[in-house]
Design a protein around this motif. Structure first.
Motif, PDB file in Angstrom:
ATOM      1  N   LEU B 205     -41.748 -28.870 -30.273  1.00  0.00           N
ATOM      2  CA  LEU B 205     -42.888 -28.251 -29.602  1.00  0.00           C
ATOM      3  C   LEU B 205     -42.449 -27.589 -28.297  1.00  0.00           C
ATOM      4  O   LEU B 205     -42.897 -26.491 -27.965  1.00  0.00           O
ATOM      5  CB  LEU B 205     -43.938 -29.326 -29.328  1.00  0.00           C
ATOM      6  N   VAL B 206     -41.570 -28.268 -27.586  1.00  0.00           N
ATOM      7  CA  VAL B 206     -41.073 -27.684 -26.335  1.00  0.00           C
ATOM      8  C   VAL B 206     -40.362 -26.370 -26.615  1.00  0.00           C
ATOM      9  O   VAL B 206     -40.520 -25.388 -25.895  1.00  0.00           O
ATOM     10  CB  VAL B 206     -40.131 -28.676 -25.617  1.00  0.00           C
ATOM     11  N   ILE B 207     -39.602 -26.351 -27.707  1.00  0.00           N
ATOM     12  CA  ILE B 207     -38.904 -25.101 -28.061  1.00  0.00           C
ATOM     13  C   ILE B 207     -39.922 -24.002 -28.321  1.00  0.00           C
ATOM     14  O   ILE B 207     -39.792 -22.866 -27.836  1.00  0.00           O
ATOM     15  CB  ILE B 207     -38.018 -25.318 -29.299  1.00  0.00           C
ATOM     16  N   VAL B 208     -40.954 -24.339 -29.086  1.00  0.00           N
ATOM     17  CA  VAL B 208     -41.961 -23.325 -29.420  1.00  0.00           C
ATOM     18  C   VAL B 208     -42.630 -22.810 -28.152  1.00  0.00           C
ATOM     19  O   VAL B 208     -42.765 -21.594 -27.952  1.00  0.00           O
ATOM     20  CB  VAL B 208     -43.000 -23.925 -30.390  1.00  0.00           C
ATOM     21  N   ALA B 210     -41.556 -22.922 -25.079  1.00  0.00           N
ATOM     22  CA  ALA B 210     -40.618 -22.154 -24.256  1.00  0.00           C
ATOM     23  C   ALA B 210     -40.419 -20.770 -24.845  1.00  0.00           C
ATOM     24  O   ALA B 210     -40.318 -19.776 -24.124  1.00  0.00           O
ATOM     25  CB  ALA B 210     -39.293 -22.889 -24.153  1.00  0.00           C
ATOM     26  N   ALA B 211     -40.376 -20.708 -26.169  1.00  0.00           N
ATOM     27  CA  ALA B 211     -40.220 -19.400 -26.803  1.00  0.00           C
ATOM     28  C   ALA B 211     -41.411 -18.515 -26.485  1.00  0.00           C
ATOM     29  O   ALA B 211     -41.261 -17.323 -26.191  1.00  0.00           O
ATOM     30  CB  ALA B 211     -40.080 -19.568 -28.320  1.00  0.00           C
ATOM     31  N   MET B 212     -42.632 -19.102 -26.514  1.00  0.00           N
ATOM     32  CA  MET B 212     -43.814 -18.318 -26.158  1.00  0.00           C
ATOM     33  C   MET B 212     -43.655 -17.746 -24.760  1.00  0.00           C
ATOM     34  O   MET B 212     -43.911 -16.570 -24.500  1.00  0.00           O
ATOM     35  CB  MET B 212     -45.062 -19.215 -26.186  1.00  0.00           C
ATOM     36  N   ILE B 213     -43.236 -18.628 -23.850  1.00  0.00           N
ATOM     37  CA  ILE B 213     -43.181 -18.205 -22.456  1.00  0.00           C
ATOM     38  C   ILE B 213     -42.084 -17.168 -22.258  1.00  0.00           C
ATOM     39  O   ILE B 213     -42.239 -16.201 -21.515  1.00  0.00           O
ATOM     40  CB  ILE B 213     -42.951 -19.421 -21.551  1.00  0.00           C
ATOM     41  N   VAL B 214     -40.981 -17.381 -22.944  1.00  0.00           N
ATOM     42  CA  VAL B 214     -39.842 -16.494 -22.701  1.00  0.00           C
ATOM     43  C   VAL B 214     -40.021 -15.154 -23.398  1.00  0.00           C
ATOM     44  O   VAL B 214     -39.705 -14.101 -22.848  1.00  0.00           O
ATOM     45  CB  VAL B 214     -38.543 -17.187 -23.160  1.00  0.00           C
ATOM     46  N   ILE B 215     -40.553 -15.204 -24.608  1.00  0.00           N
ATOM     47  CA  ILE B 215     -40.618 -13.961 -25.382  1.00  0.00           C
ATOM     48  C   ILE B 215     -41.718 -13.045 -24.862  1.00  0.00           C
ATOM     49  O   ILE B 215     -41.541 -11.830 -24.801  1.00  0.00           O
ATOM     50  CB  ILE B 215     -40.818 -14.288 -26.876  1.00  0.00           C
ATOM     51  N   ALA B 216     -42.859 -13.656 -24.451  1.00  0.00           N
ATOM     52  CA  ALA B 216     -43.980 -12.814 -24.011  1.00  0.00           C
ATOM     53  C   ALA B 216     -43.560 -11.823 -22.914  1.00  0.00           C
ATOM     54  O   ALA B 216     -43.836 -10.629 -23.037  1.00  0.00           O
ATOM     55  CB  ALA B 216     -45.125 -13.693 -23.559  1.00  0.00           C
TER      56      ALA B 216
END
Lengths: 330, 755
Positions: B205-208, B210-216
């Motif tokens: 979940l943390v990966i997901v 973080a991916a949201m935050i980083v990719i956006a």
């Protein structure tokens, strides 16, 4: 009260055991053990493991309980090992009417001196074979067991020290349970090891028949080790290194059984497995115990001390096997 | 030993108990709630009422925490509905004519629609009371649901509330991202909490997340990506156009403040007027700390507008658009407008003009303005007798405005005993102490405070914003005005206005005179920059930069922009300022600002941003760009995601192991042997299988049929560990044997040896 080994003060043992003149090295101990084993194997075929276990029990100052069906050579095995040492050997056939004094000895009145004098029983020997120990009543059994534990017997308030080294090899029939007095777990606990011989392999049985059909070879068996050598070896085995990781491993094993059986391994059991492991290391010519030694000795030294949880279809041996495959080696 | 490490990891994994999961779920819920509360607090900060909002929100949290233990969900929903109803009713009672407004269903519906289609909350009256009425209900309900383990309910309530603020346009990208991450976290960690997940699940979940935050944010960083940037890439923040015009005139009801900008020399319109003036486009009353917002309704222009309260002179102007433009310019104060292009014109709440449709090149319209006339003496004695509500509206500052702004202003203006002198002193002080530059790093936080205390240069927006703020801190009504400076005078009554003439200034209210113009921007440097831009453009043969008349140059020397040229007062300095200040014309807005942007924003931003991040030339040496707070946060989130991913995929442990395999510290021989054996175990684990926990080293080596060197290391290990004896030679031997095995294992070397 003229026995030389008797102290004047009851309950006290005069510990006059002369130190063996020579403290053998570990290699010498290993050689000695292997010589005894090889010698015994001239007579007993197909019981290499049992012989090893009995020899290591003797080196580890323990006693052995042989449990099996009749006629698999329990008595012969005990006699052969006893004869391999230059030791005194006696045999007691336990029967329902056997009295404690028949084992320990008794004070008899000497008509000449007009005094009571102690006549030692069969237990005063280096190797005592107690045959079918479970056929004797508990009182007689306990006389033997006390001697095993204390290395002494008390008759009419006088304590007599036993021969040293002193090893009891008892046998017990695993059948006809309803006509026997089964040893309570608490008393079985005094044996360092319980061995089950089992039927010999077909080849081994054939070889055994070949050798014994004429004169039994045990009559020709010569001693290959002196008592002094055995004493020295016992002392040397007691010196074998047991480091913390091993002690902790044994403790974990014991705890495992205590948590998962109605009656787990006693501290005496833990001590027994360590002593057996020391002897096993010596047999290997190694000055220190490794976990493999403990594993090798665990089943025979611990299984008979465990009473599995009631209702569980498991034996003590199953519990020990489970402990060995579950407890971490470090 | 490796087995110990693994079992320790496993234990830690299993120790990821319910408390942690619940804590994470509640933390995510708090993040979600915080995201929409952040919008509320921003509004309350600007519009007033922060303390009230804090009180209400805290009470909501406490009530939710207490009631969650026993209150059924239906009752909670009723309570939330009641809270919302009471909040809105209080608001209706608080605004003037609120009750009357409520009676008209159409008006309410129109307002709601307007909010949902981008009307900023900041634009509604008494916005502080409004958010205080709105905020408690969703806060209470979302927190209640989170505590009741109804995480989806919490996510829905929070998401809907945040979504509302997204539609009003008040939620910034960062806030929205935080809210979305919070909502996803609530549901995700909530599921883990409900079904007893392990730490492995949480890592996923943390990966997901973080991916949201980083990719956006990456969407706006990659070339050809969307424009709004979550993470400012340089010193310049904000988005939108990067010309002064773009920054001032592009947005209708609000003006953001940018960093570096550039000027466009392209033609915008020509003005025929009997007097020079500033051509006014729009005024703004509410200062948010980061920009300006106009509150109030815009209504259709119906007939004439009232003139200023005091004496005034009439100015007739005729405007001809030279480009697509979405403004109706006028000198202050417009009273009448005529012409085709004026069809459908609207009037803002601040009496500015707005076109019905955008203007196209060639469109003309004419405006009649009544410019206030007042002498400086009259203004000095005007007093502070302001009309009802005017002072409150035009002296409001965000509650977060530092007190030092007021203190500094009070010190600067200590000699002034009336609003006019105060305004004049502030205007001169800003002109004199701050330099003009288009190349600035947009500061964080309150622009006026930053410009006053942290910057030595800026352009008109900074000057005007700061002056308005300083005056407001002294309780003098002031507002921020955008439009165009008078431009190039090509005939006696004709001016050519270019993109770079776009400007921002300040209007100050005086009783019996009305709004009087003040321009704190230094005039000289600004003109120089503009001329340079025009010369460059002419040299580059750019089109659309000159009319037939304008190439000839000035009809007369350009008057000093500040103080602005006077008219009929004999005292040049004073009167010029006063009467020049009495300008006025239309205000309005520009949806058509697209046409005013002459260059791709990207190109210009890039250039100026590069300059901006280069640091001050006065610095002792080349300075690295220091990351902003957002960049730090962004980096940390990315790092957390990578760490979780690395842990999850085992890459972290593998990397560690590879280093550890080759690292041989000099130690006690026994330790050395044991370390060597650990490395051996790891090697064999890779090649065969891990040693089972119950296996002795000897059993293991036998089971995998290890080679002699490994067996030898096993022997040494047994001796070191179980006999406690190891010599230095044995330690070296074990280390060397294992090092050899490691070297063999390295694939490249192995391959080389095979070939």
């Amino acid at each position: 009260m003229t026995d030389a080994n008797t102290d004047t003060e009851p309950g006290r043992v005069e510990t006059t055991r002369p130190e063996p003149p020579h403290r053998p090295s570990i290699d010498e101990v290993g050689d000695l053990a292997r010589t005894v084993i090889g010698n015994t194997e001239q007579v007993i075929v197909g019981s290499h493991d049992a012989i090893e276990h009995i020899v290591t029990a003797m080196l580890g100052r323990g006693h052995v309980l042989l449990e099996d069906v009749p006629g698999v050579g329990k008595t012969m095995l005990a006699r052969a090992i006893a004869r391999s040492f230059e030791s005194s050997f006696s045999r007691v056939q336990f029967t329902p009417d056997l009295l404690p004094s028949d084992v320990t000895g008794t004070n008899v009145f000497n008509q000449k001196t007009r005094e009571f004098e102690f006549r030692p029983g069969p237990i005063f020997a280096n190797v005592v074979l107690g045959d079918e120990i479970n056929r004797a009543p508990p009182k007689t059994q306990s006389a033997l067991l006390e001697a095993m534990e204390e290395s002494q017997v008390t008759v009419d308030g006088t304590t007599h020290a036993l021969e040293q080294p002193f090893t009891v090899i008892a046998t017990q029939n695993a059948i006809e349970r309803n006509r026997t007095y089964e040893l309570p777990v608490a008393e079985v606990d005094r044996f360092m090891k319980r061995l089950e011989l089992g039927y010999p392999e077909p080849d081994a049985e054939s070889a055994m028949l070949d050798r014994t059909v004429g004169t039994h070879p045990i009559e020709r068996l010569e001693p290959v080790a002196t008592l002094d050598q055995l004493r020295g070896a016992r002392a040397a085995v007691g010196e074998i290194t047991v480091k913390g990781p091993i002690r902790e491993y044994v403790t974990r094993l014991a705890n495992y059984t205590r948590e998962r059986a109605e009656l787990g391994v006693s501290p005496r059991g833990s001590l027994s497995v360590l002593r057996a492991a020391q002897a096993r290391a010596a047999l290997d010519g190694r000055g220190y115990v490794i976990p493999d030694d403990v594993k090798r000795e665990a089943a025979v030294t611990l299984a008979h001390r465990v009473r599995p949880a009631s209702g569980a279809d498991r034996t003590g041996r199953d519990v020990i096997e489970a402990a060995l495959s579950a407890v971490r080696v470090e | 030993m490796s087995t110990t490490v693994r079992s320790a990891l496993a234990e830690r994994s299993s120790r990821f108990d319910g408390g942690v999961r619940r804590g994470l779920a509640l933390g995510a819920a708090a993040l979600l709630i915080a995201s929409f509360l952040a919008v509320c607090f921003d509004v309350a900060d600007v519009a007033g009422g922060t303390n009230r909002l804090v009180l209400f929100v805290a009470a909501s949290f406490v009530a939710a925490t207490l009631l969650a233990r026993f209150l059924p969900a239906v009752a909670a929903l009723l309570i939330a509905a009641a809270l919302l109803g009471v909040g809105l009713w209080s608001y209706v009672l608080a605004v003037p004519n609120g009750a009357a407004l409520l009676r008209s269903f159409g008006a309410v519906r129109a307002d709601v629609l307007a909010l949902l289609t981008g009307l900023s909350i900041l634009q509604i009256a008494e916005a502080g009371i409004w958010v205080a009425g709105i905020a408690p209900a969703p806060t209470f309900l979302a927190w209640y649901f989170a505590l009741r383990r109804q995480y989806v309910g919490a996510a829905v309530v929070g998401g809907v509330t945040l979504g509302f603020f997204v539609l009003t346009g008040d939620a910034g990208a960062v806030v929205v991202l935080a809210g979305v991450v919070g909502a996803a976290g609530v549901v995700g960690f909530g599921e883990l909490d409900s079904y007893g997940g392990r730490s492995g699940h949480a890592e996923v979940l943390v990966i997901v997340l973080a991916a949201m935050i980083v990719i956006a944010p990456l969407v706006s960083v990659v070339p050809s990506g969307a424009e709004e940037s979550l993470v400012p890439s340089g010193g310049s923040g904000g988005g939108g156009g990067s010309t002064v015009e773009g920054s001032l005139l592009a947005a209708g009801d609000r003006v953001g403040i940018q960093g570096s900008i550039s000027l466009s020399p392209e033609l915008r319109f020509t003005v025929e007027s009997d007097r020079a003036s500033y051509w006014r486009a729009a005024a703004y009353d509410r200062y948010t700390g980061e920009g300006w917002v106009r509150t109030g309704d815009t209504r259709p222009l119906d007939g004439s507008l009232a003139g200023p309260p005091g004496n005034a002179t009439t100015i007739d102007q005729t405007y001809e658009a030279e480009a697509d433009i979405g403004l109706l310019l006028a000198a202050w104060k417009p009273v009448d407008i005529a012409g085709l292009a004026a069809e459908g014109a609207k009037v803002t709440d601040l009496n500015g003009l707005q076109p019905g449709d955008g203007l196209e090149p060639g469109d003309t319209y004419s405006v009649t303005s009544r410019q206030p006339i007042a002498t400086s003496d009259a203004l000095r004695t005007a007093g502070r007798n302001y009309p009802d509500g005017l002072a409150e509206r035009y002296t409001a500052l965000p509650e977060s405005t530092p007190q030092r702004v007021a203190n500094r202003t009070a010190r600067i203006t200590a000699n002034a005993d009336n609003p006019y002198d105060t305004a004049r002193i502030v205007e001169r002080w800003l002109e004199g102490t701050k330099n003009y530059s288009l190349d600035v790093d947009r500061p964080d936080g309150n622009i006026a405070d930053a410009f006053l205390f942290g910057m030595d240069r800026g352009y008109c927006v900074y000057f005007a914003t700061t002056m308005a703020t300083m005056l407001r801190s002294q309780d003098i009504p002031a507002r921020f005005v955008t439009g165009y400076a008078e431009g190039q005078r090509v005939a006696e009554e004709e001016w050519v206005v270019r993109g770079y003439d776009s400007h921002a200034w300040v209007e100050v209210y005086f009783p019996d005179a009305g709004w009087i113009r003040f321009d704190p921007t230094p005039g000289g440097p600004r003109t120089a920059v503009e001329n340079a831009s025009l010369e460059d453009a002419r040299a580059g043969n750019a089109t659309d930069i000159d009319t037939n008349a304008s190439e000839g140059g000035e009809w007369t020397p350009t008057p000093t922009r500040t103080p602005f040229g006077g008219t009929n007062d004999s005292e040049p300095d004073d009167a010029a300022n006063v009467q020049g200040g009495l300008e006025g014309v239309a205000e309005e807005e520009a949806e058509g600002a697209n046409g005013t942007v002459s260059l791709p924003p990207g190109a210009e931003t890039t250039g100026s941003a590069a300059n901006g991040t280069g640091g001050d030339s006065s610095g002792p040496g080349p300075s690295l760009p220091s990351p902003t707070r957002e960049q730090w946060a962004f980096g940390l989130v990315a790092l957390a995601g990578l760490a979780a991913g690395a842990r999850r995929s085992g890459a972290a442990e593998r990397t560690y192991r590879e280093l550890w395999l080759r690292y041989h510290p000099d130690d006690a021989p026994a330790t050395e042997v044991e370390r060597a054996f650990e490395r051996l175990e790891y090697l064999l684990e890779q090649r065969h299988r891990p040693r089972r926990p119950d296996e002795t080293p000897r059993e293991y080596l036998a089971a995998i049929d290890a080679d002699d060197r490994a067996v030898r290391v096993g022997d040494l290990y047994e001796r070191a560990r179980y006999a406690g004896s190891a010599t230095g030679a044995e330690g070296d031997e074990a280390t060397e044997l294992v090092a050899g095995l490691v070297r063999e294992r390295t694939p490249l070397l192995r391959r080389l040896r095979r070939s």
